[in-house]
Design an enzyme around this catalytic site. Structure first.
Site, PDB file in Angstrom:
ATOM      1  N   PHE A 221       0.811  -1.224   0.000  1.00 45.27           N
ATOM      2  CA  PHE A 221       0.000   0.000   0.000  1.00 45.27           C
ATOM      3  C   PHE A 221       0.844   1.274   0.000  1.00 45.27           C
ATOM      4  O   PHE A 221       0.349   2.357  -0.315  1.00 45.27           O
ATOM      5  CB  PHE A 221      -0.979  -0.006   1.190  1.00 45.27           C
ATOM      6  CG  PHE A 221      -0.492   0.693   2.421  1.00 45.27           C
ATOM      7  CD1 PHE A 221       0.302   0.049   3.343  1.00 45.27           C
ATOM      8  CD2 PHE A 221      -0.846   2.012   2.662  1.00 45.27           C
ATOM      9  CE1 PHE A 221       0.752   0.701   4.486  1.00 45.27           C
ATOM     10  CE2 PHE A 221      -0.402   2.673   3.796  1.00 45.27           C
ATOM     11  CZ  PHE A 221       0.400   2.022   4.713  1.00 45.27           C
ATOM     12  N   LYS A 222       2.129   1.147   0.332  1.00 47.97           N
ATOM     13  CA  LYS A 222       2.988   2.330   0.350  1.00 47.97           C
ATOM     14  C   LYS A 222       3.024   3.027  -1.013  1.00 47.97           C
ATOM     15  O   LYS A 222       3.257   4.230  -1.100  1.00 47.97           O
ATOM     16  CB  LYS A 222       4.415   1.955   0.757  1.00 47.97           C
ATOM     17  CG  LYS A 222       4.553   1.202   2.070  1.00 47.97           C
ATOM     18  CD  LYS A 222       4.177   2.064   3.258  1.00 47.97           C
ATOM     19  CE  LYS A 222       4.645   1.511   4.596  1.00 47.97           C
ATOM     20  NZ  LYS A 222       3.965   0.287   5.035  1.00 47.97           N
ATOM     21  N   ASP A 223       2.779   2.260  -2.092  1.00 48.43           N
ATOM     22  CA  ASP A 223       2.771   2.865  -3.424  1.00 48.43           C
ATOM     23  C   ASP A 223       1.697   3.938  -3.576  1.00 48.43           C
ATOM     24  O   ASP A 223       1.853   4.866  -4.364  1.00 48.43           O
ATOM     25  CB  ASP A 223       2.517   1.793  -4.493  1.00 48.43           C
ATOM     26  CG  ASP A 223       3.700   0.850  -4.679  1.00 48.43           C
ATOM     27  OD1 ASP A 223       4.852   1.295  -4.511  1.00 48.43           O
ATOM     28  OD2 ASP A 223       3.462  -0.331  -5.001  1.00 48.43           O
TER      29      ASP A 223
END
Ligand SMILES: *Cc1c(COP(=O)(O)O)cnc(C)c1O
Length: 497
Positions: free
Chosen positions: A112-114
């Protein structure tokens, strides 16, 4: 819209300033001076919009010093199908009993960091032009695995920037390590640290406040900045997907506008769940924010008792991105819950630094219990959840998302609450293939990660995402491991080299 610091509420800076600096001078985190609201009409207006349009709407409320053209450039450059494997950017998997799994891992690094790190380089370079035109920006990242890779992908070869990533040796999964050590790009450096994530994070914070290093870098026209979730430019993009998902569920007829949903977040540094809190403040109807932890359950205890105590055993778990005992973004929540009382925040976080512990007052405890439910689970329970969800619903969870589903099921059993529930799924299961494979009953008796993954594919009928498959044939570029005291010189050497 201006930003204050959690340690100095009278500070007023622009969003561009907050994004360039990352951390404010006295060590506080930048917070919006007020949280902008979205009206019912605005939320309903998002239903028929694309992710890019939804993002634009939310950013335009927070980044008021950006021009329309700048904002459009940022959102359009980040949220497209060159970077994400779906037009929708985030997908929603609809499971039984009103569980909506919000898949936040369709970007280039499968975590999810993207969602934030694909846009941060654009937010940062746009901000730098306004604030410090002509300066070289050196990004420092401490990572428990996923942030590092996502930041490397976001910043690789971005003109005017460089990036140094530190990860805990033995604290990340084999796939995470492979993803980082094979990173390409001419402005990147990756280094393992002997220690855990907190050591990496403290090391990076120490570099930020080291006057000697600052001076040396200033002579070279270099400015340090952060891509960790302490940066407002990381947090703001995370608010969007909660608002977007609510609008999507209304559009799909799964909820009616006004229906309250629960939001469950597998939590580490408290950034993702804090973004959900901001989404609630902006007007998304939320019942409970459910904070899910693994055995490193410092937040479970804090939310349930009001005592934050990091003096406890640190566990290395199968959900390594949540192996954290100091959740930095909690400071922002407490700032808001104390009515922006930076004196109290200073007191508590000084105590955290010196004794590893602080206790909030009754008023804050009451608000915590109204807003949140908190729970935790062991590695055994996480694996059992992966097995259960796969057997019963044919849906393969990763080790972090499984913690969230397990804690949600506990919540539902304890409270009988059947409100529709958004569960943040923070990584693709193939990032943690070994643990996932053994959870679904596979015999993980091979050392070879890719051989194991091909078993996982065959036995579950799922496929490894292309960006992970691509690491197989890449050479390892970064092999350095250092003591935590050496991190400062690693940065200086890299920037001098
Ligand atoms: C970073 C991360 C988390 C924790 O998110 P925070 O914002 O730090 O609370 C959870 N799961 C995965 C897979 C992550 O990469």
């Amino acid at each position: 819209m201006n930003y204050a610091s959690t340690r100095n509420s009278s500070l007023k800076v622009t969003s561009a300033h907050a994004i360039v600096k990352g951390l404010s001078d006295e060590g506080g985190l930048y917070v919006p001076e007020s949280v902008p609201a979205l009206s019912k009409e605005e939320i309903l207006g998002l239903c028929d919009k694309s992710y890019v349009e939804r993002a634009y709407t939310v950013f335009s409320k927070f980044l008021t010093d950006f021009t329309d053209a700048e904002l459009r450039h940022c959102v359009e450059s980040a949220y497209n199908t060159k970077n994400f494997d779906t037009d929708n950017i985030a997908e929603i998997a609809k499971l039984k009993d009103g569980k909506f799994i919000l898949e936040l891992w369709h970007g280039p690094t499968c975590a999810f960091k993207d969602m934030a790190l694909q846009i941060l380089p654009y937010l940062l370079t746009t901000s730098a032009k306004k604030e410090v035109d002509g300066k070289q920006i050196a990004i420092l990242v401490a990572t428990s695995g996923d942030t590092g890779k996502a930041a490397l992908e976001g910043f690789k070869d971005v003109p005017g920037t460089s990036i140094s990533v530190f990860y805990p040796d033995d604290g990340v999964s084999p796939m995470q390590k492979r993803q980082m050590t094979t990173q390409d790009g001419n402005n990147v450096n990756v280094c393992a640290v002997k220690g855990n994530f907190d050591d990496c994070q403290n090391g990076v914070k120490a570099i930020f406040t080291d006057k000697e290093i600052e001076k040396k870098l200033a002579e070279k026209n270099v400015l340090l900045s952060s891509a960790n979730s302490i940066n407002w430019g990381r947090l703001a993009p995370q608010i969007i997907y909660y608002i977007s998902t609510y609008a999507q569920l209304v559009k799909d007829g799964d909820i009616a506008y006004g229906d309250k949903v629960n939001i469950v977040v597998p939590t580490g540094n408290f950034g993702n769940i804090l973004a959900a809190y901001y989404a609630k403040l902006m007007g998304i109807p939320v019942n409970k924010l459910i904070c899910a932890s693994n055995s490193n359950n410092v937040l479970t205890d804090f939310i349930n008792t009001g005592v934050y105590d990091r003096n406890r055993k640190f566990y290395t778990t199968i959900s390594p991105s949540m192996d954290i005992l100091i959740s930095s973004n909690l400071e922002r929540l407490l700032y808001h819950l104390t009515g922006e009382n930076s004196a109290l925040i200073n007191e508590w976080f000084d105590a955290l630094k010196t004794s590893g512990r602080y206790e909030v007052g009754d008023d804050v405890k009451k608000q915590l219990s109204e807003l949140f439910y908190a729970g935790c689970c062991s590695d055994g329970e996480t694996k059992a959840q992966i097995h259960k969800t796969f057997t019963e619903e044919k849906y393969l969870l990763d080790t972090h998302s499984a913690v969230a589903v397990k804690v949600y099921e506990d919540y539902r059993a304890a409270t009988g609450d059947t409100a529709k529930t958004i569960i943040a799924s923070t990584a693709n299961p193939y990032k943690f293939g070994r643990a996932v494979y053994s959870a679904v009953g596979g015999k993980a008796d091979t050392e070879d990660e890719f051989e194991l993954i091909s078993h996982l594919e065959q036995e579950t009928g799922t496929t490894m995402p292309a960006p992970l498959a691509a690491t197989k044939d890449k050479a390892v570029r970064f092999k350095n491991t250092v003591e935590k005291q050496e991190m400062g010189s690693v940065v200086l050497d890299f920037l001098n080299g």
